[in-house]
Design an enzyme around this catalytic site. Structure first.
Site, short mmCIF file in Angstrom:
data_model
loop_
_atom_site.label_atom_id
_atom_site.label_comp_id
_atom_site.label_asym_id
_atom_site.label_seq_id
_atom_site.Cartn_x
_atom_site.Cartn_y
_atom_site.Cartn_z
N ASP A 132 0.76 -1.28 -0.25
CA ASP A 132 -0.07 -0.08 -0.18
C ASP A 132 0.88 1.27 0.06
OD1 ASP A 132 1.05 -0.39 2.66
OD2 ASP A 132 -1.07 -0.81 3.59
N ASN A 156 -7.80 -2.66 13.85
CA ASN A 156 -9.21 -2.58 13.51
C ASN A 156 -9.29 -3.98 12.44
OD1 ASN A 156 -8.00 -1.99 11.16
ND2 ASN A 156 -9.19 -0.01 10.60
N HIS A 191 -7.59 -4.77 9.75
CA HIS A 191 -7.04 -4.19 8.31
C HIS A 191 -5.68 -4.86 8.16
CE1 HIS A 191 -4.74 -0.21 9.05
NE2 HIS A 191 -3.75 -1.46 9.13
N GLU A 226 -9.57 -1.60 5.03
CA GLU A 226 -10.09 -1.24 6.10
C GLU A 226 -11.64 -2.21 6.45
OE1 GLU A 226 -8.46 0.24 8.05
OE2 GLU A 226 -8.27 2.51 7.57
P1 PGA Z 1 2.02 -1.55 12.83
O1 PGA Z 1 0.90 -1.46 11.63
O2 PGA Z 1 3.09 -2.71 12.49
O3 PGA Z 1 2.91 -0.42 12.89
O4 PGA Z 1 1.23 -1.93 14.06
C1 PGA Z 1 0.51 -2.59 11.22
C2 PGA Z 1 -0.67 -2.19 9.95
O5 PGA Z 1 -1.46 -1.19 10.28
O6 PGA Z 1 -0.74 -2.86 9.23
#
Ligand code: PGA
Length: 256
Positions: A63, A132, A134, A139
């Site tokens: 992404d 959440n 994702h 999302e």
């Molecule tokens: P993080 O992010 O490794 O900073 O917890 C994970 C994500 O949002 O996919």
């Protein structure tokens, strides 16, 4: 899915690097999907220790924020160069990292799908997980069959990133992400989660019902998903002890 529980974030990074190096040993021109976020940084530090292993690797990533050029330190493209790509031997022609400074995200999305197809699909996709649920920037509510596309981020997702950035960083809540379906097409998924802040969502991902409300639950349907957790992220799993026992005894099957 295979659940591997390690004592802490350092052991998690070591274990995850073993998974990646095993894939590289099997296929030196691996098609490798990278992830951003805090979680894979330790893994990338381990991967940098064998820079020659990447000479033939084809790199993709999940992404990117809309509007950011690769030179912007907030971009994921910059992040992946900073933490991994610049440290390993690679060929420019094999870098398929997203760039956010394009006019038409729809057109870029189609190109991403085409270029993944052109290299024969992703062999190993590294994933983190948002609180959440994702994966990538898919999302809650994302279709479990979705393909690469522009996506609008939840306020909570953006807030998580903004905490770690320069307050003037030019991020918006528009992004491009591989779809859930695109991710599910990868031949092997390697999802990493660390820390108590991820314990609830890991419980939902591994032991909850499959639902687009928690896009990461799609991993339950994947034929080859490896989930590497530290103890804190695994703390709320109902069958935590069973997963540990399975992993510890895995190599004894068939042995005297
Ligand atoms: P993080 O992010 O490794 O900073 O917890 C994970 C994500 O949002 O996919």
């Amino acid at each position: 899915m295979e659940i591997i529980i390690e004592p802490d974030a350092a052991a998690l990074a070591e274990r995850a690097s073993q998974v990646v190096f095993a894939e590289l040993a099997r296929k030196p021109d691996l098609v490798l999907g990278l992830a951003t976020g805090k979680t894979p940084v330790g893994l990338y530090e381990k991967l940098r220790l064998k820079p020659d292993a990447f000479a033939q690797v084809r790199f993709f990533n999940l992404d990117e924020f809309f509007g950011l050029p690769p030179s912007d330190p907030t971009s994921f493209n910059y992040f992946l160069h900073f933490h991994l790509v610049q440290h390993v031997r690679h060929q420019e022609k094999n870098l398929h990292l997203l760039r956010g400074d394009v006019k038409d995200l729809e057109a870029l999305s189609r190109e991403v799908e085409e270029s993944i197809k052109a290299v024969g699909g992703i062999d190993l996709q590294i994933l983190g997980i948002g609180k959440n649920g994702h994966i990538g920037f898919n999302e809650p509510g994302s279709s479990l069959g979705s393909r690469t596309r522009p996506k609008t981020l939840e306020a909570s997702t953006l807030a998580e990133y903004v905490k770690t950035l320069d307050p003037k960083a030019p991020v918006s809540n528009f992004a491009i992400t591989m779809g859930v379906g695109t991710i599910m097409d990868a031949r092997h998924l390697l999802l990493l989660a660390s820390g108590s802040g991820k314990a609830d969502i890991i419980r939902e991902m591994v032991e909850g019902p499959i639902t687009s409300e928690v896009p990461a639950t799609c991993l339950q349907l994947h034929p080859r998903a490896t989930v590497v957790l530290d103890e804190a992220a695994a703390a709320k799993l109902k069958r935590r002890d069973y997963y540990k026992w399975v992993f510890e005894n895995k190599w004894r099957v068939g042995q005297k």
